[in-house]
Design a protein around this motif. Sequence first.
Motif, PDB file in Angstrom:
ATOM      1  N   GLY A 150       3.150 -33.621  63.478  1.00 36.78           N
ATOM      2  CA  GLY A 150       4.284 -34.532  63.603  1.00 36.78           C
ATOM      3  C   GLY A 150       5.037 -34.786  62.317  1.00 36.78           C
ATOM      4  N   PRO A 167       8.681 -35.831  68.025  1.00 36.70           N
ATOM      5  CA  PRO A 167       7.580 -36.761  68.326  1.00 36.70           C
ATOM      6  C   PRO A 167       6.300 -36.360  67.603  1.00 36.70           C
ATOM      7  N   GLN A 168       5.311 -37.205  67.697  1.00 34.38           N
ATOM      8  CA  GLN A 168       3.966 -36.888  67.219  1.00 34.38           C
ATOM      9  C   GLN A 168       3.246 -36.139  68.338  1.00 34.38           C
ATOM     10  N   TRP A 169       3.386 -34.834  68.330  1.00 30.31           N
ATOM     11  CA  TRP A 169       2.919 -34.012  69.440  1.00 30.31           C
ATOM     12  C   TRP A 169       1.425 -34.185  69.714  1.00 30.31           C
ATOM     13  N   ILE A 171      -0.607 -36.687  68.705  1.00 32.09           N
ATOM     14  CA  ILE A 171      -1.122 -38.070  68.657  1.00 32.09           C
ATOM     15  C   ILE A 171      -0.567 -38.908  69.793  1.00 32.09           C
ATOM     16  N   ASP A 172       0.716 -38.800  70.056  1.00 32.19           N
ATOM     17  CA  ASP A 172       1.365 -39.590  71.095  1.00 32.19           C
ATOM     18  C   ASP A 172       0.864 -39.133  72.467  1.00 32.19           C
ATOM     19  N   ASN A 174       2.050 -39.445  75.316  1.00 36.07           N
ATOM     20  CA  ASN A 174       3.105 -38.945  76.182  1.00 36.07           C
ATOM     21  C   ASN A 174       3.495 -37.507  75.869  1.00 36.07           C
ATOM     22  N   TRP A 175       3.105 -37.030  74.685  1.00 42.93           N
ATOM     23  CA  TRP A 175       3.505 -35.684  74.282  1.00 42.93           C
ATOM     24  C   TRP A 175       2.323 -34.729  74.162  1.00 42.93           C
ATOM     25  N   PRO A 264      -6.922 -38.287  72.116  1.00 41.34           N
ATOM     26  CA  PRO A 264      -6.341 -39.147  73.153  1.00 41.34           C
ATOM     27  C   PRO A 264      -6.873 -38.805  74.537  1.00 41.34           C
TER      28      PRO A 264
END
Length: 319
Positions: A150, A167-169, A171-172, A174-175, A264
């Motif tokens: 990210g 985005p934070q690919w 870590i997030d 949603n991604w 995650p």
Amino acid sequence: MALLTKTSAPESGAQKPRPRAKKYNRREAIAGYLFISPWIVGFLIFTLGAMVYSLVISFSNYNLATNSATPAGFDNYAELFNDPKVGLSLGNTLFYAVLAVPLEIVFALFLAMLLNRVGRGAGFFRTLYYLPKMTPAVATASVFLLLLNGNTGAINKALAVIGIQGPQWLIDPNWVKPSIVLMTLWGVSGTMVIFLAALKNVPRDLYEVASLDGAGPIRQFFTITVPMISSSIFFNVIVLTIAALQVFDQAYLLFWRDQTNASPESSLFYGVYLFQQAFRQFNFGFAAAMAWLLFIIILLITLVQVKFSNRLVYYEGDK
């Protein structure tokens, strides 16, 4: 009566096969079975035998570490509905399949159509596009760990050039699944080759007639190309769906290979959780029950796809 007797005699074409022909056919069949016997033995031992064994241990509490097994009845299958991580991982896997399969189909068909238009140097480009399929999964994951970073990743830097904050690919939550889809699209060339072969078999006369009737490229694509290669699309959808529901290496290599709990939850796929139960918790009975649940789900989804294909798929022998 004499005429009736003569006409009722059997015709020469209805004669029974000669003993020599029967013997030849038997020898030919035996030779064929001998040629495929290595595959038959391998299937019986490593596939069918493993499936039967996994079904047996799914009804037991089998611990690989102690090499002990006790009867458990349907407890492992009941636990599938009580373990929240089973539902979580199954939901992540289904979401990934719904997202990845259509994108793989569209991207592979797009590449195949590009290659189908290439004249000189087509062999070079086909080889170039197929090289990612030959890359080991570990090497691919290492590259995408750098690309999807990210803060310093090349993808976010490219997005920043056009004014988009990446985005934070990794870590997030949603991604996370889109990042795995991107890694999956890297190896889409196997599907592309199947589409390319199907496109080569579409008669050129159909496009010439459509052009004379005033049909443009988009109209030709949806009225000629898609129907004529629908059997290949159906085959790829089936294969890619089965592969997506068994996704393991992409998620494991990107998020779970360091054996920490910092990954995650959106990256916990069904195959990863099954692996954890089998080879980290050594709970082989529960892992076998998970495998059979996944087998039933894949079987049901495939049957539904086959049922709907009768209306949507065109085969060359159809009239």
